[in-house]
Design a protein around this motif. Structure first.
Motif, PDB file in Angstrom:
ATOM      1  N   GLN A  87       4.946  -0.182  -8.474  1.00 57.09           N
ATOM      2  CA  GLN A  87       5.863   0.236  -7.418  1.00 57.09           C
ATOM      3  C   GLN A  87       5.526  -0.442  -6.099  1.00 57.09           C
ATOM      4  O   GLN A  87       6.421  -0.831  -5.345  1.00 57.09           O
ATOM      5  N   LEU A  88       4.260  -0.610  -5.799  1.00 53.96           N
ATOM      6  CA  LEU A  88       3.866  -1.297  -4.572  1.00 53.96           C
ATOM      7  C   LEU A  88       4.284  -2.763  -4.611  1.00 53.96           C
ATOM      8  O   LEU A  88       4.644  -3.338  -3.585  1.00 53.96           O
ATOM      9  N   GLY A  89       4.266  -3.372  -5.792  1.00 52.82           N
ATOM     10  CA  GLY A  89       4.765  -4.735  -5.926  1.00 52.82           C
ATOM     11  C   GLY A  89       6.252  -4.815  -5.643  1.00 52.82           C
ATOM     12  O   GLY A  89       6.724  -5.738  -4.961  1.00 52.82           O
ATOM     13  N   VAL A  90       6.994  -3.850  -6.139  1.00 53.15           N
ATOM     14  CA  VAL A  90       8.437  -3.796  -5.875  1.00 53.15           C
ATOM     15  C   VAL A  90       8.693  -3.659  -4.380  1.00 53.15           C
ATOM     16  O   VAL A  90       9.546  -4.346  -3.809  1.00 53.15           O
ATOM     17  N   LEU A  91       7.936  -2.788  -3.724  1.00 53.31           N
ATOM     18  CA  LEU A  91       8.099  -2.583  -2.283  1.00 53.31           C
ATOM     19  C   LEU A  91       7.731  -3.840  -1.496  1.00 53.31           C
ATOM     20  O   LEU A  91       8.396  -4.181  -0.517  1.00 53.31           O
ATOM     21  N   SER A  92       6.674  -4.527  -1.926  1.00 57.83           N
ATOM     22  CA  SER A  92       6.256  -5.747  -1.229  1.00 57.83           C
ATOM     23  C   SER A  92       7.316  -6.830  -1.334  1.00 57.83           C
ATOM     24  O   SER A  92       7.586  -7.540  -0.367  1.00 57.83           O
ATOM     25  N   LEU A  93       7.915  -6.966  -2.481  1.00 60.39           N
ATOM     26  CA  LEU A  93       8.930  -7.996  -2.672  1.00 60.39           C
ATOM     27  C   LEU A  93      10.215  -7.658  -1.924  1.00 60.39           C
ATOM     28  O   LEU A  93      10.909  -8.551  -1.446  1.00 60.39           O
ATOM     29  N   ARG A  98       9.615  -3.131   8.924  1.00 59.78           N
ATOM     30  CA  ARG A  98       8.399  -3.533   9.618  1.00 59.78           C
ATOM     31  C   ARG A  98       7.751  -4.776   9.031  1.00 59.78           C
ATOM     32  O   ARG A  98       7.020  -5.462   9.716  1.00 59.78           O
ATOM     33  N   GLN A  99       7.997  -5.031   7.754  1.00 64.11           N
ATOM     34  CA  GLN A  99       7.372  -6.169   7.087  1.00 64.11           C
ATOM     35  C   GLN A  99       8.422  -6.962   6.330  1.00 64.11           C
ATOM     36  O   GLN A  99       9.248  -6.374   5.619  1.00 64.11           O
ATOM     37  N   PRO A 100       8.363  -8.282   6.443  1.00 60.34           N
ATOM     38  CA  PRO A 100       9.289  -9.099   5.653  1.00 60.34           C
ATOM     39  C   PRO A 100       8.867  -9.095   4.180  1.00 60.34           C
ATOM     40  O   PRO A 100       7.732  -8.719   3.861  1.00 60.34           O
ATOM     41  N   PRO A 101       9.754  -9.498   3.288  1.00 56.02           N
ATOM     42  CA  PRO A 101       9.363  -9.586   1.873  1.00 56.02           C
ATOM     43  C   PRO A 101       8.174 -10.519   1.693  1.00 56.02           C
ATOM     44  O   PRO A 101       8.087 -11.568   2.335  1.00 56.02           O
ATOM     45  N   ASP A 102       7.245 -10.141   0.845  1.00 53.82           N
ATOM     46  CA  ASP A 102       6.028 -10.916   0.615  1.00 53.82           C
ATOM     47  C   ASP A 102       5.795 -11.032  -0.887  1.00 53.82           C
ATOM     48  O   ASP A 102       5.259 -10.113  -1.517  1.00 53.82           O
ATOM     49  N   ALA A 103       6.197 -12.158  -1.464  1.00 52.32           N
ATOM     50  CA  ALA A 103       6.073 -12.363  -2.909  1.00 52.32           C
ATOM     51  C   ALA A 103       4.614 -12.502  -3.330  1.00 52.32           C
ATOM     52  O   ALA A 103       4.246 -12.093  -4.436  1.00 52.32           O
ATOM     53  N   ALA A 104       3.768 -13.069  -2.471  1.00 51.01           N
ATOM     54  CA  ALA A 104       2.353 -13.216  -2.820  1.00 51.01           C
ATOM     55  C   ALA A 104       1.689 -11.850  -2.967  1.00 51.01           C
ATOM     56  O   ALA A 104       0.919 -11.619  -3.909  1.00 51.01           O
ATOM     57  N   GLN A 105       2.013 -10.941  -2.066  1.00 48.06           N
ATOM     58  CA  GLN A 105       1.450  -9.597  -2.161  1.00 48.06           C
ATOM     59  C   GLN A 105       2.026  -8.862  -3.375  1.00 48.06           C
ATOM     60  O   GLN A 105       1.307  -8.135  -4.059  1.00 48.06           O
TER      61      GLN A 105
END
Length: 151
Positions: A87-93, A98-105
């Motif tokens: 789920q955290l990966g889904v949120l990161s992407l 506050r945060q742009p999408p981050d595929a690396a994270q």
């Protein structure tokens, strides 16, 4: 010691009450149920952290509920819960205000979820490495490796 037993019993009762929608619709009862989930999550109970984190993230009201849900998901993911890591990966992407999408994270969280046995994480990783994303270049070798992991 007695308060831990009371917390476990309250949590079990509150989880069982989710089966009856008319109970969930009662505001005072719902507040009590959330208190039981929160108390058990704050005691470090991994399944409660995962459950309540997902509940706050998807059903919580307000920005604070979402942030608390993400915090609980992080705690559960770091302790070994694959569902929370996924789920955290889904949120990161997806990113947020506050945060742009981050595929690396997202890749880091999904690799952790895959290590914990989440069934969808290798599929998401293969697609992410194949296509690349914000902050992550496409990597055909990594994509092929994760495609082999999916079976």
């Amino acid at each position: 010691m007695l308060w831990k037993v009371r917390a476990r019993i309250g949590y079990a009762v509150a989880r069982g009450m989710l089966r009856w929608p008319f109970l969930v619709k009662q505001p005072r009862l719902w507040n009590w149920m959330q208190g039981q989930y929160g108390r058990m999550a704050n005691l470090g109970h991994l399944p409660a952290q995962s459950f309540y984190g997902h509940l706050l993230l998807h059903r919580g009201q307000g920005f604070g509920a979402r942030e608390e849900g993400i915090r609980l998901l992080r705690l559960a993911a770091k302790a070994g819960d694959g569902k929370s890591a996924y789920q955290l990966g889904v949120l990161s992407l997806a990113g947020d205000t506050r945060q742009p999408p981050d595929a690396a994270q997202a890749a880091q969280w999904w690799e952790r979820a895959a290590a914990f046995g989440h069934p969808l994480a290798p599929l998401k990783l293969a697609a992410l490495y194949r296509d690349g994303g914000p902050g992550l270049m496409a990597d055909p070798q990594a994509a092929a490796r994760w495609e082999r992991e999916t079976g």
